[in-house]
Design a protein around this motif. Structure first.
Motif, short mmCIF file in Angstrom:
data_model
loop_
_atom_site.label_atom_id
_atom_site.label_comp_id
_atom_site.label_asym_id
_atom_site.label_seq_id
_atom_site.Cartn_x
_atom_site.Cartn_y
_atom_site.Cartn_z
N LEU A 132 5.21 9.23 7.29
CA LEU A 132 5.87 8.95 5.40
C LEU A 132 5.34 9.58 4.53
O LEU A 132 5.52 9.89 3.02
CB LEU A 132 4.88 7.41 5.23
N PHE A 133 3.66 10.70 4.67
CA PHE A 133 3.84 10.83 3.76
C PHE A 133 3.22 12.69 4.09
O PHE A 133 2.98 12.80 5.53
CB PHE A 133 2.67 10.68 2.78
N THR A 134 3.12 13.92 3.96
CA THR A 134 2.63 14.88 3.79
C THR A 134 1.61 15.02 3.34
O THR A 134 1.56 14.85 2.37
CB THR A 134 3.71 16.22 4.00
N ARG A 135 0.31 15.59 4.06
CA ARG A 135 -0.82 15.68 3.51
C ARG A 135 -1.80 16.83 3.33
O ARG A 135 -1.67 17.68 4.15
CB ARG A 135 -1.92 14.87 4.02
N HIS A 136 -1.52 17.65 2.41
CA HIS A 136 -2.20 19.05 2.43
C HIS A 136 -3.21 18.96 1.02
O HIS A 136 -2.62 18.71 -0.10
CB HIS A 136 -1.13 20.19 1.93
N THR A 166 0.37 -1.32 -0.08
CA THR A 166 -0.01 -0.23 0.29
C THR A 166 1.06 1.45 0.13
O THR A 166 0.80 2.11 -1.00
CB THR A 166 -1.04 0.16 1.31
N PHE A 167 2.53 1.22 0.63
CA PHE A 167 2.83 2.42 1.26
C PHE A 167 3.37 2.57 -0.64
O PHE A 167 3.62 3.73 -1.05
CB PHE A 167 4.25 1.96 1.60
N ASN A 196 -5.39 17.82 -1.72
CA ASN A 196 -4.39 16.87 -2.98
C ASN A 196 -3.08 16.46 -3.13
O ASN A 196 -2.66 15.50 -3.93
CB ASN A 196 -5.35 16.48 -3.76
N ASN A 197 -2.27 17.63 -2.68
CA ASN A 197 -1.50 17.60 -3.16
C ASN A 197 -0.17 16.25 -1.58
O ASN A 197 0.02 16.58 -0.06
CB ASN A 197 -0.26 18.20 -2.15
N ILE A 198 0.21 14.86 -1.75
CA ILE A 198 0.66 13.75 -0.95
C ILE A 198 2.37 13.67 -1.21
O ILE A 198 2.15 14.03 -3.01
CB ILE A 198 -0.11 12.97 -0.92
N ARG A 199 3.03 13.98 -0.10
CA ARG A 199 4.58 13.66 -0.90
C ARG A 199 4.77 12.86 0.13
O ARG A 199 4.87 12.66 1.09
CB ARG A 199 5.14 15.31 -0.87
N LEU A 200 5.85 12.53 -0.06
CA LEU A 200 6.68 11.18 0.61
C LEU A 200 7.72 12.59 1.77
O LEU A 200 8.03 13.58 1.04
CB LEU A 200 7.88 10.93 -0.18
N THR A 201 7.72 12.01 3.05
CA THR A 201 8.98 12.59 3.92
C THR A 201 10.19 12.44 3.37
O THR A 201 10.37 11.54 3.25
CB THR A 201 8.37 12.52 4.97
N ASN A 202 10.82 13.02 4.71
CA ASN A 202 12.70 12.32 4.69
C ASN A 202 12.45 11.00 4.97
O ASN A 202 13.32 9.70 4.00
CB ASN A 202 13.14 13.00 5.09
N ALA A 203 11.70 10.37 6.01
CA ALA A 203 11.25 8.77 6.47
C ALA A 203 10.57 8.63 5.15
O ALA A 203 11.04 6.59 4.86
CB ALA A 203 10.42 9.51 7.28
N HIS A 211 -1.94 9.38 -4.58
CA HIS A 211 -3.48 10.21 -4.12
C HIS A 211 -3.33 8.69 -3.60
O HIS A 211 -3.36 7.39 -3.96
CB HIS A 211 -3.60 10.19 -5.82
N PHE A 212 -4.23 8.96 -2.61
CA PHE A 212 -4.90 8.37 -1.86
C PHE A 212 -6.48 7.10 -3.01
O PHE A 212 -6.33 6.34 -2.72
CB PHE A 212 -5.54 8.23 -0.21
N GLY A 213 -6.56 7.82 -3.51
CA GLY A 213 -8.10 7.69 -4.36
C GLY A 213 -7.93 6.80 -5.12
O GLY A 213 -8.37 5.48 -5.43
N ARG A 214 -6.84 7.15 -5.94
CA ARG A 214 -5.61 6.77 -6.79
C ARG A 214 -5.71 5.29 -6.36
O ARG A 214 -5.67 3.75 -7.12
CB ARG A 214 -5.15 6.96 -7.46
N ALA A 215 -4.50 5.00 -5.23
CA ALA A 215 -3.92 3.75 -5.22
C ALA A 215 -5.25 3.31 -4.22
O ALA A 215 -5.12 1.68 -4.74
CB ALA A 215 -2.95 4.21 -3.44
N ALA A 216 -6.10 3.66 -4.20
CA ALA A 216 -7.65 3.01 -3.22
C ALA A 216 -8.36 1.55 -4.44
O ALA A 216 -8.16 0.56 -4.54
CB ALA A 216 -8.34 3.34 -2.32
N GLU A 217 -8.16 2.63 -5.57
CA GLU A 217 -8.44 2.03 -7.02
C GLU A 217 -7.50 1.00 -7.57
O GLU A 217 -8.20 -0.38 -7.70
CB GLU A 217 -8.46 2.71 -8.06
N ALA A 218 -6.27 1.02 -7.05
CA ALA A 218 -5.85 0.14 -7.91
C ALA A 218 -5.33 -0.50 -7.04
O ALA A 218 -4.94 -1.83 -7.68
CB ALA A 218 -4.18 1.11 -8.27
N LEU A 219 -5.37 -0.77 -5.88
CA LEU A 219 -5.67 -1.85 -4.79
C LEU A 219 -7.36 -2.69 -4.25
O LEU A 219 -7.13 -3.52 -3.86
CB LEU A 219 -4.60 -1.29 -3.09
#
Length: 273
Positions: free
Chosen positions: A47-51, A8-9, A53-60, A17-25
């Protein structure tokens, strides 16, 4: 570690995008969010910053990404190794698109006729990717035009086939544009001696079918296997050009538990004698 959390990660990191990831899975968006929270809780980091629809990976998250990819790759290889005993009759064969189109498809038909108890998976990818899959035991047998460069691989020279320049009309190269059909990195050294330096490819592809279909449209010429090209309608060998002999190798892991099966299959001729 639950591999579904890593899966999932990886999908969220790919789609951002959480919605598109949900569709793919094939999950609900809330299920995807819950899995990501579970993974973050296990690791103790975001693991992600959430603003919006702007989903980005954190440094971690960026640091976790290559490990997650490797872990999933290893997990898939492990699943294959310990799968049901009936699946030990399945053999995964990998090669480039052009080799499958021009030679291996007919060979696979012969294998099915001679070995009715086996199941095959025909995998198409670039050589570099297939070598990695072979090393990771995701692939049983690689057919390629280049000799192996790793000590843990066994190989067998299957023979040679000829490449020549073909076009959709009877002409010389001066009136045509060049289409590059990829036959491996070492082929480019030979190609350079047969193609004018001014011939910049208007198309680069790994598929002989694509190259052959576009020859007329692009007024082009390209290197095709002679035996295969002669069976195609509307192809002409370019006059006054040389043919180029290419080797064909079968490669597998030395300690593969399927090497006896592989050696038996390789008794069926792949290259026209």
């Amino acid at each position: 570690m639950d591999t579904e959390l890593l899966k999932t990660f990886l999908e969220v990191s790919r789609t951002r995008h959480f919605g598109r990831a949900a569709e793919a899975l094939y999950l609900t968006q809330s299920a995807v969010s819950f899995r990501i929270r579970q993974l973050e809780n296990q690791l103790g980091v975001n693991l992600f910053t959430r603003h919006r629809n702007n989903i980005r990976l954190t440094n971690a998250g960026e640091r976790l990404l290559p490990y997650a990819e490797n872990l999933m790759s290893i997990w898939l290889a492990a699943k294959k190794e310990v799968s049901h005993t009936s699946q030990h009759n399945q053999l995964t064969i990998g090669a480039s698109a052009s080799l499958w189109e021009c030679m291996l498809s007919e060979w696979l038909i012969a294998l099915y006729q001679q070995h009715s108890g086996l199941q095959f998976e025909a995998r198409i990818a670039q050589r570099q990717s297939l070598v990695k899959q072979l090393h990771e035991r995701q692939l049983d047998l690689l057919i390629t035009t280049e000799a192996p460069k790793m000590d843990e691989f066994s190989s067998q020279l299957l023979g040679h086939f000829n490449l020549a320049l073909f076009a959709s009309q009877q002409s010389n190269t001066g009136d045509l544009t060049y289409l590059r059909l990829e036959w491996g990195p070492d082929f480019q050294q030979h190609e350079a001696g047969l193609i004018s330096n001014d011939d910049i490819p208007v198309l680069t592809t790994s598929s002989a079918q694509i190259a052959g279909n576009l020859l007329k449209e692009l007024n082009g010429y390209t290197f095709l296997p002679v035996e295969w090209a002669k069976k195609q309608k509307g192809l002409w060998q370019v006059a006054d050009t040389k043919t180029l002999s290419r080797p064909l190798y079968a490669i597998w892991l030395q300690n593969s538990d399927k090497q006896n099966t592989i050696k038996e299959l390789l008794k069926t001729s792949l290259v026209a004698q």
